[in-house]
Design a protein around this motif. Structure first.
Motif, PDB file in Angstrom:
ATOM      1  N   PHE A   1       0.831  -1.205   0.000  1.00  0.00           N
ATOM      2  CA  PHE A   1       0.000   0.000   0.000  1.00  0.00           C
ATOM      3  C   PHE A   1       0.869   1.260   0.000  1.00  0.00           C
ATOM      4  O   PHE A   1       0.587   2.221  -0.726  1.00  0.00           O
ATOM      5  N   VAL A   2       1.919   1.270   0.824  1.00  0.00           N
ATOM      6  CA  VAL A   2       2.820   2.421   0.884  1.00  0.00           C
ATOM      7  C   VAL A   2       3.383   2.742  -0.498  1.00  0.00           C
ATOM      8  O   VAL A   2       3.498   3.904  -0.897  1.00  0.00           O
ATOM      9  N   VAL A   3       3.719   1.706  -1.261  1.00  0.00           N
ATOM     10  CA  VAL A   3       4.301   1.906  -2.591  1.00  0.00           C
ATOM     11  C   VAL A   3       3.248   2.357  -3.601  1.00  0.00           C
ATOM     12  O   VAL A   3       3.495   3.252  -4.416  1.00  0.00           O
ATOM     13  N   PHE A   4       2.042   1.776  -3.545  1.00  0.00           N
ATOM     14  CA  PHE A   4       1.074   1.963  -4.627  1.00  0.00           C
ATOM     15  C   PHE A   4       0.034   3.053  -4.388  1.00  0.00           C
ATOM     16  O   PHE A   4      -0.622   3.485  -5.335  1.00  0.00           O
ATOM     17  N   TYR A   5      -0.137   3.519  -3.136  1.00  0.00           N
ATOM     18  CA  TYR A   5      -1.248   4.423  -2.851  1.00  0.00           C
ATOM     19  C   TYR A   5      -1.182   5.707  -3.676  1.00  0.00           C
ATOM     20  O   TYR A   5      -2.194   6.208  -4.151  1.00  0.00           O
ATOM     21  N   LYS A   6       0.012   6.261  -3.861  1.00  0.00           N
ATOM     22  CA  LYS A   6       0.156   7.521  -4.581  1.00  0.00           C
ATOM     23  C   LYS A   6       0.576   7.316  -6.042  1.00  0.00           C
ATOM     24  O   LYS A   6       0.971   8.276  -6.707  1.00  0.00           O
ATOM     25  N   LEU A   7       0.481   6.087  -6.549  1.00  0.00           N
ATOM     26  CA  LEU A   7       0.952   5.812  -7.901  1.00  0.00           C
ATOM     27  C   LEU A   7       0.205   6.625  -8.944  1.00  0.00           C
ATOM     28  O   LEU A   7       0.803   7.187  -9.877  1.00  0.00           O
ATOM     29  N   SER A   8      -1.107   6.725  -8.821  1.00  0.00           N
ATOM     30  CA  SER A   8      -1.896   7.495  -9.778  1.00  0.00           C
ATOM     31  C   SER A   8      -1.463   8.954  -9.786  1.00  0.00           C
ATOM     32  O   SER A   8      -1.278   9.575 -10.845  1.00  0.00           O
ATOM     33  N   ASP A   9      -1.286   9.511  -8.615  1.00  0.00           N
ATOM     34  CA  ASP A   9      -0.859  10.898  -8.478  1.00  0.00           C
ATOM     35  C   ASP A   9       0.550  11.105  -9.027  1.00  0.00           C
ATOM     36  O   ASP A   9       0.833  12.086  -9.716  1.00  0.00           O
TER      37      ASP A   9
ATOM     38  N   LEU B   1       9.728   5.965  -3.837  1.00  0.00           N
ATOM     39  CA  LEU B   1      10.220   5.096  -4.911  1.00  0.00           C
ATOM     40  C   LEU B   1       9.445   5.252  -6.215  1.00  0.00           C
ATOM     41  O   LEU B   1      10.060   5.386  -7.288  1.00  0.00           O
ATOM     42  N   PRO B   2       8.102   5.258  -6.205  1.00  0.00           N
ATOM     43  CA  PRO B   2       7.386   5.453  -7.477  1.00  0.00           C
ATOM     44  C   PRO B   2       7.719   6.786  -8.147  1.00  0.00           C
ATOM     45  O   PRO B   2       7.777   6.864  -9.372  1.00  0.00           O
ATOM     46  N   ARG B   3       7.956   7.836  -7.346  1.00  0.00           N
ATOM     47  CA  ARG B   3       8.292   9.132  -7.933  1.00  0.00           C
ATOM     48  C   ARG B   3       9.643   9.085  -8.651  1.00  0.00           C
ATOM     49  O   ARG B   3       9.827   9.680  -9.703  1.00  0.00           O
TER      50      ARG B   3
ATOM     51  N   ALA C   1       9.054   6.909 -11.811  1.00  0.00           N
ATOM     52  CA  ALA C   1       7.944   7.294 -12.692  1.00  0.00           C
ATOM     53  C   ALA C   1       8.419   7.996 -13.953  1.00  0.00           C
ATOM     54  O   ALA C   1       7.858   7.781 -15.036  1.00  0.00           O
ATOM     55  N   GLY C   2       9.434   8.859 -13.841  1.00  0.00           N
ATOM     56  CA  GLY C   2       9.871   9.625 -15.004  1.00  0.00           C
ATOM     57  C   GLY C   2      10.265   8.765 -16.184  1.00  0.00           C
ATOM     58  O   GLY C   2       9.690   8.879 -17.279  1.00  0.00           O
ATOM     59  N   PRO C   3      11.267   7.861 -16.014  1.00  0.00           N
ATOM     60  CA  PRO C   3      11.657   7.009 -17.133  1.00  0.00           C
ATOM     61  C   PRO C   3      10.521   6.131 -17.645  1.00  0.00           C
ATOM     62  O   PRO C   3      10.348   5.971 -18.860  1.00  0.00           O
TER      63      PRO C   3
ATOM     64  N   ALA D   1      -6.628   4.465 -13.571  1.00  0.00           N
ATOM     65  CA  ALA D   1      -6.748   3.076 -13.110  1.00  0.00           C
ATOM     66  C   ALA D   1      -5.629   2.696 -12.155  1.00  0.00           C
ATOM     67  O   ALA D   1      -5.771   1.746 -11.366  1.00  0.00           O
ATOM     68  N   ALA D   2      -4.497   3.424 -12.190  1.00  0.00           N
ATOM     69  CA  ALA D   2      -3.360   3.090 -11.331  1.00  0.00           C
ATOM     70  C   ALA D   2      -3.661   3.286  -9.851  1.00  0.00           C
ATOM     71  O   ALA D   2      -2.900   2.830  -8.997  1.00  0.00           O
ATOM     72  N   GLY D   3      -4.782   3.940  -9.535  1.00  0.00           N
ATOM     73  CA  GLY D   3      -5.156   4.085  -8.136  1.00  0.00           C
ATOM     74  C   GLY D   3      -5.781   2.829  -7.553  1.00  0.00           C
ATOM     75  O   GLY D   3      -5.895   2.706  -6.323  1.00  0.00           O
ATOM     76  N   ILE D   4      -6.171   1.875  -8.398  1.00  0.00           N
ATOM     77  CA  ILE D   4      -6.878   0.683  -7.915  1.00  0.00           C
ATOM     78  C   ILE D   4      -5.992  -0.213  -7.050  1.00  0.00           C
ATOM     79  O   ILE D   4      -6.436  -0.671  -5.987  1.00  0.00           O
ATOM     80  N   PRO D   5      -4.737  -0.534  -7.440  1.00  0.00           N
ATOM     81  CA  PRO D   5      -3.925  -1.418  -6.582  1.00  0.00           C
ATOM     82  C   PRO D   5      -3.761  -0.896  -5.159  1.00  0.00           C
ATOM     83  O   PRO D   5      -3.842  -1.667  -4.194  1.00  0.00           O
TER      84      PRO D   5
END
Length: 521
Positions: free
Chosen positions: A239-247, A371-373, A376-378, A398-402
Motif C-alpha cells: 500500500f505504501v508503494v502503490f497508494y500515490k501511484l496514480s498521483d 520510490l514510485p516518484r 515514474a519519469g523514465p 486506473a493506477a489508483g486501484i492497486p
C-alpha cells in the motif's frame, strides 16, 4: 502513539490539536526542514547558471540532492546514539541545525567569489547531508511526541510549513538575490537556522521514555525485520508503494505534457507553479484536518479515490485545444487532491512507526513512498512514447486501484481506523543463508523477466501506433530488446537490473523476517 485517556473526536479534536504546543513545535521544525531543500534543489542551480557556470557543471552540482534519497543509510545511528543534551530526537535536530547555520554562512562567505563552483557544490552537498540528518530527527520527533488526536492537524501544518520554507529558500530567494545579493540572502537563511535552534530547544520532550537499541546491529536490523514480522506487513508495504501511484504518474511529466499540448513558458512556469504550490499546501492542510475528524481509514479511502479520478482533468486537457482556464483548473484540482491524500498518508506513516526505531523506520517508509516518484519519469516517458497522452492519463486513473486493494486488506472502507497491530506474527523456523540466497536470486530473476516483457510490450505498442502498416509483433520487440541496439537500450537494461536487485533483496528480507528475529540459522 500515546494520547489522552479519552480521545477527542471531530471538531473538538481539531481545535485541541491546533492549540497544542506539540503541533506548533512539529510545524516550526518542519519549516527548518524545508529551507535547505529549497536552497539546494532550486536556488543554487539557478544561481550557478545565472553567473555563467557551464550547464554540465550545474547538472553535476544537482547531485548534491542525493543525501535526501539515501538518508535511511545513516538513520540507525540516530536511533542508536543519544546526544548529551535535549534527548535523542531534539538533540540530533539541534546539532543538524547548528551545522546548517555554519555551512550556509560559509556559503555566504564565498558568495562573492562564485568562480569556484566546485567549492559551492561541495558546500551544497554538505548542507544536504546536514539537512537530511535534520529530516530524520524531525520526522522521528513527530512520531515520538504527537498524540494520536494531534497527528492529522500536525501533518497538515507541517506540510504547509515545509512547502512555504522551501519556496522562500528557493524561488523567492532568487528574486530577493536580484534585489540585493546572494551573500545577503544566504546570511539571512543562515540566521534563520540559528533562530530555529531555539525553537527546537523549547519544543516539548516526548512523554514516553523510549530505550534506544542496545547495539548498532540491533538498530540496523530490527527496524526492518521487526516490521516485516507483523501481521499484514506485506500488504501495508505494498500500500505504501502503490497508494500515490496514480498521483505520481500524473505529475511525472506534467510540464512536458503541457509543452506538447501547446502551452507556453509563462503557463508552464510562473502561473502553473503558483497554482500547484498553493493548492498542494491547501490540500495537505485540509487533508490533515479532515483526517482528524473522519479517521485515518475513511480519509485514505476518500482521498485515494478522489486523487485518482482527478486525472480526468488532464484527459480533458489532452483532448482540447489550448485552454488556460481548463489547464489551471485541472492542475489545481489534481494537486489539491494530491495534497489531501498526502496528508492522510503521512498520518498513517506516523501510526505505523515504532518509537524505538522511529528514525530508521520512518526514513525507510518515506523512501518506499518516494520510490514510485523516482521510477515514474523514465517509465512515463517510455509509456507515453508508446501509447500517447490520452491513454497514459487513462491508465493513471486506473493506477489508483492497486493501492485501494491493499488498503482494503488492513483498513476496510466501513472502518474509521486501520488495523495496525504491532504484535509480531509467530516466527517460523530460522531461514538458512542458502534459503535467503536462493529466494533473493530467484525473485530477482522473476522481476527482471517480467520487467523485460513489459518493456517489450510497450515497444510493440509504439511500433503499432507509429506505423499503421505495422501490426502488433511482440516477438520482434523482444528480439530488439535482446540485441541492445543503442545506448538507450543499455540504460533500460541497467534500470531493470537495479529494479531486480531491489526486488530480490526485499524478498530475502521477507523470508528472514518470517523465519524469526535473527532471520538466520
Amino acid at each position: 502513539m500515546s494520547g489522552s485517556p479519552e480521545r477527542a473526536r471531530g471538531l473538538r479534536a481539531i481545535v485541541l490539536a491546533m492549540r497544542s504546543w506539540r503541533t506548533a513545535s512539529v510545524a516550526l521544525m518542519s519549516f527548518a526542514s524545508g529551507l535547505p531543500l529549497g536552497l539546494v534543489y532550486v536556488a543554487i542551480p539557478d544561481w550557478m547558471r545565472s553567473i555563467g557556470v557551464d550547464i554540465k557543471v550545474v547538472g553535476l552540482i544537482t547531485l548534491a540532492q542525493a543525501p535526501w534519497s539515501f538518508k535511511v543509510l545513516w538513520a540507525p545511528l540516530l536511533d542508536r546514539y543519544v546526544p548529551p543534551f535535549l534527548g535523542r530526537r531534539r538533540g540530533w535536530a539541534a546539532i543538524a541545525q547548528v551545522a546548517l547555520f555554519a555551512l550556509t554562512l560559509w556559503l555566504a562567505g564565498v558568495g562573492r567569489h562564485p568562480d569556484s563552483p566546485w567549492v559551492i557544490g561541495a558546500l551544497a552537498f554538505s548542507i544536504a547531508v546536514a539537512a537530511a540528518t535534520q529530516d530524520i530527527a524531525v520526522d522521528a520527533y513527530a512520531v515520538d511526541v504527537l498524540h494520536a488526536d494531534e497527528q492529522g492537524v500536525a501533518v497538515g501544518f507541517r506540510t504547509a510549513s515545509y512547502l512555504m520554507a522551501m519556496r522562500l529558500a528557493g524561488a523567492f530567494a532568487i528574486t530577493f538575490a536580484s534585489w540585493s545579493s546572494w551573500p545577503v540572502v544566504l546570511a539571512v537563511i543562515a540566521v534563520a537556522f540559528l533562530a530555529l535552534v531555539v525553537t527546537t530547544s523549547l519544543a516539548p520532550r516526548p512523554e514516553e521514555t523510549i530505550e534506544p537499541p542496545r547495539s548498532l546491529r540491533e538498530a540496523v536490523w530490527q527496524p526492518f525485520v521487526g516490521f516485516l514480522s507483523r501481521p499484514l506487513a506485506l500488504e501495508i508495504l505494498a500500500f505504501v508503494v502503490f497508494y500515490k501511484l496514480s498521483d505520481v504518474m500524473a505529475n511525472a511529466l506534467l510540464r512536458p505534457f503541457l509543452h506538447d499540448m501547446g502551452y507556453n513558458e509563462f503557463d508552464r512556469g510562473l502561473v502553473l507553479g503558483l497554482v500547484t504550490w498553493g493548492s498542494t499546501a491547501a490540500g495537505a492542510l485540509l487533508g490533515g484536518i479532515l483526517t482528524t475528524g473522519l479517521g485515518v481509514g475513511r480519509s485514505l479511502w476518500l482521498f485515494g479515490i478522489v486523487q485518482s479520478l482527478a486525472n480526468i482533468g488532464y484527459v480533458a486537457v489532452a483532448l482540447s485545444p489550448v485552454n488556460r482556464p481548463l489547464m489551471l483548473a485541472a492542475s489545481g484540482f489534481e494537486t489539491l487532491t494530491s495534497g489531501m491524500g498526502t496528508g492522510a498518508f503521512s498520518v498513517l506513516l506516523l501510526r505505523l512507526t515504532q518509537k524505538r526505531f522511529s528514525a530508521t523506520q520512518y526514513s525507510l517508509m518515506s523512501s518506499l513512498f518516494a520510490l514510485p516518484r523516482i521510477l515514474a519519469g523514465p517509465i512515463a516517458g517510455v509509456t507515453v512514447d508508446a501509447i500517447g497522452w490520452v491513454a497514459y492519463f487513462s491508465i493513471a486513473i486506473a493506477a489508483g486501484i492497486p493501492g485501494l486493494y491493499f488498503l482494503q486488506r488492513f483498513a476496510p472502507y466501513s472502518g474509521r481506523e486501520p488495523d495496525l497491530r504491532l504484535e509480531e506474527a509467530p516466527a517460523g523456523p530460522p531461514a538458512t543463508r542458502r534459503a535467503l540466497l536462493m529466494a533473493g536470486i530467484g525473485s530477482g530473476v522473476v522481476v527482471f523477466l517480467f520487467s523485460a516483457l513489459v518493456s517489450a510490450l510497450l515497444g510493440a505498442l509504439k511500433a503499432m501506433r507509429v506505423s499503421t502498416d505495422h501490426g502488433f509483433d511482440l516477438m520482434a520487440a523482444l528480439e530488439s530488446f535482446v540485441r541492445l541496439g543503442g545506448a538507450e537500450d543499455g540504460v533500460r537494461v541497467v534500470g531493470l537490473l537495479v529494479l531486480s536487485i531491489a526486488g530480490g533483496l526485499f524478498v530475502a528480507a521477507v523470508v528472514a523476517a518470517r523465519g524469526g528475529r535473527s532471520g538466520l540459522s
